[in-house]
Design an enzyme around this catalytic site. Structure first.
Site, short mmCIF file in Angstrom:
data_model
loop_
_atom_site.label_atom_id
_atom_site.label_comp_id
_atom_site.label_asym_id
_atom_site.label_seq_id
_atom_site.Cartn_x
_atom_site.Cartn_y
_atom_site.Cartn_z
N LYS A 200 -12.14 -0.06 -2.19
CA LYS A 200 -11.12 0.53 -3.05
C LYS A 200 -11.60 0.47 -4.51
O LYS A 200 -12.39 1.30 -4.92
CB LYS A 200 -9.79 -0.15 -2.80
N HIS B 100 -5.44 -3.79 -2.69
CA HIS B 100 -5.10 -2.77 -3.69
C HIS B 100 -4.91 -3.36 -5.09
O HIS B 100 -4.57 -2.62 -6.02
CB HIS B 100 -3.84 -2.03 -3.27
N SER C 180 0.79 -1.23 0.00
CA SER C 180 0.00 0.00 0.00
C SER C 180 0.82 1.28 0.00
O SER C 180 0.31 2.32 -0.40
CB SER C 180 -0.95 0.01 1.21
#
Length: 407
Positions: free
Chosen positions: A242, A210, A182
């Site tokens: 996300k 992610h 991240s």
């Protein structure tokens, strides 16, 4: 005794303030889009995890509205009581199909998912092998599971193999890693990690918060990017807040894994289910992410454009092909000052400082979205060029103009 606790807190607060590590909320007025109003001023934001630009998509909002009318707002109970609706079930089925696994199980957050997995799979006689740059939720999950932990060097399967050889036991062994890290945006070497884990009789768990929706031709994330299946990565955790633009998380895997989590994961059993309206919205987002491949293609083009632009102005191209594109400035004061000066030009790019990243690696953390345009990326590069050119190389001002600091 309460006086002791307050004094200790004040001491810690004074310490982070003195070191320039103070964090403040920013207040967003409006939807999560590149052009925002934050703290009352218009900005062009490069700090969101809304990678596919779905957080403000009207179709996702319409699905949430329909879910609100059908189910109301609160779930009212845990999944195993009567808080599990048809919307939850449909979302779990869609996520299982999206990840190519037999089943998926919803959790309220990624943090709770990681805690639930490790608490279920390992205990005090077992060993977890973790990348030293793993997300805080994975680190905390291993600690709270009460197991033995061994760290291996970042993205280093050779060092992992050495750790596994050193810790030969008849108990469970679990290797855990981020798929996309991240803070650096680089990818874990999953094929090598999977091979090493299998060789030494360990399971591999990937937190792909992610990567899912972004990487791979069909958005399958880090595993899709490398062409890995469930035999390679038995435990896959993904988030919905996300690339899918909503909130919540899930774990996907075998029938045995998911049923084990259903029965034994305390963060699943003992918490109220996410609202059904949120599940309905996430279901719509998964469908859009599956169909609209142009979002990933446009995002990849923006990442390449940003990298070329950074090289043009004399900065290193960040590693990896993820939307997380850091510019490491080293000194905390320099990173804070650069973020403040970018904000003066109307660009919101956060400065990430210790303890979130190691000492000496403070950075500007740029994140891109499919809703950004080429012109907006070009504006970012041009402004970075002007801002950094006017700063001394070892800037140490911990109090940038306006007295504001970033994360």
């Amino acid at each position: 005794m309460n006086g002791w606790i307050e004094a200790r807190l004040r001491e810690r607060l004074d310490h982070v303030r003195a070191r320039g590590l103070w964090r403040r909320h920013r207040t967003l007025n409006g939807p999560q889009t590149p052009e925002q109003v934050v703290d009352g001023r218009p900005v062009l934001a490069f700090c969101s995890n809304d990678y596919l630009g779905l957080a403000a998509d009207p179709r996702v909002a319409a699905a949430a509205s329909d879910g609100l009318g059908r189910y109301g707002l609160g779930a009212g109970a845990a999944h195993l009581v009567n808080g599990h609706t048809r919307a939850h079930a449909a979302l779990e089925e869609a996520l299982a199909a999206f990840t190519g696994r037999p089943r998926a199980l919803l959790f309220s957050t990624g943090y709770m998912a990681n805690l639930g997995v490790l608490q279920t799979l390992v205990g005090r006689h077992d060993t977890v092998f973790e990348d030293r740059l793993n997300h805080a939720s994975l680190i905390d999950a291993a600690r709270l599971a009460g197991c033995r932990t061994r760290r291996y060097r970042h993205a280093d399967p050779v060092h992992l193999a050495r750790r596994l050889r050193e810790q030969r036991t008849e108990t469970a062994r679990l290797v855990i890693t981020d798929g996309v890290f991240s803070m650096d945006g680089d990818l874990a070497p999953l094929p090598e990690l999977a091979h090493t884990a299998r060789r030494y009789g360990a399971w591999l768990m990937v937190d792909d918060a992610h990567g899912l929706g972004v990487l791979g031709r069909h958005g399958g994330g880090s595993c899709g990017h490398f062409g890995l299946g469930m035999d390679d990565v038995p435990v896959l955790m993904g988030t919905l807040g996300k690339a899918f633009g909503t909130a919540g998380a899930f774990v996907a895997g075998s029938e045995t894994l998911v049923e084990g989590l259903t029965q034994f994961a305390r963060t699943y059993v003992y918490t109220t289910a996410m609202p059904a309206t949120l599940a309905a919205a996430a279901l719509a987002a998964v469908g859009i992410a599956t169909r609209e491949t142009w979002r990933r293609e446009h995002l990849a083009a923006l990442i390449a454009r940003l990298g070329a632009g950074l090289e043009r102005i004399g900065l290193s191209r960040p590693p990896g092909a993820s939307p997380i594109q850091p510019i490491v400035l080293g000194d905390t004061g320099r990173a804070i000052a650069a973020a403040a000066r970018l904000l003066e030009h109307g660009l919101l790019v956060p400065a990430i400082r210790p303890p979130t990243v190691p000492e000496g690696t403070a950075r500007l953390r740029i994140t891109l979205s499919a809703r950004h345009t080429e012109a907006q990326v070009d504006r970012l590069v041009e402004t970075l060029d002007r801002v950094l050119a006017r700063m001394p190389p070892e800037h140490t001002d911990l109090n940038p103009p306006g007295g504001r600091t970033t994360r």
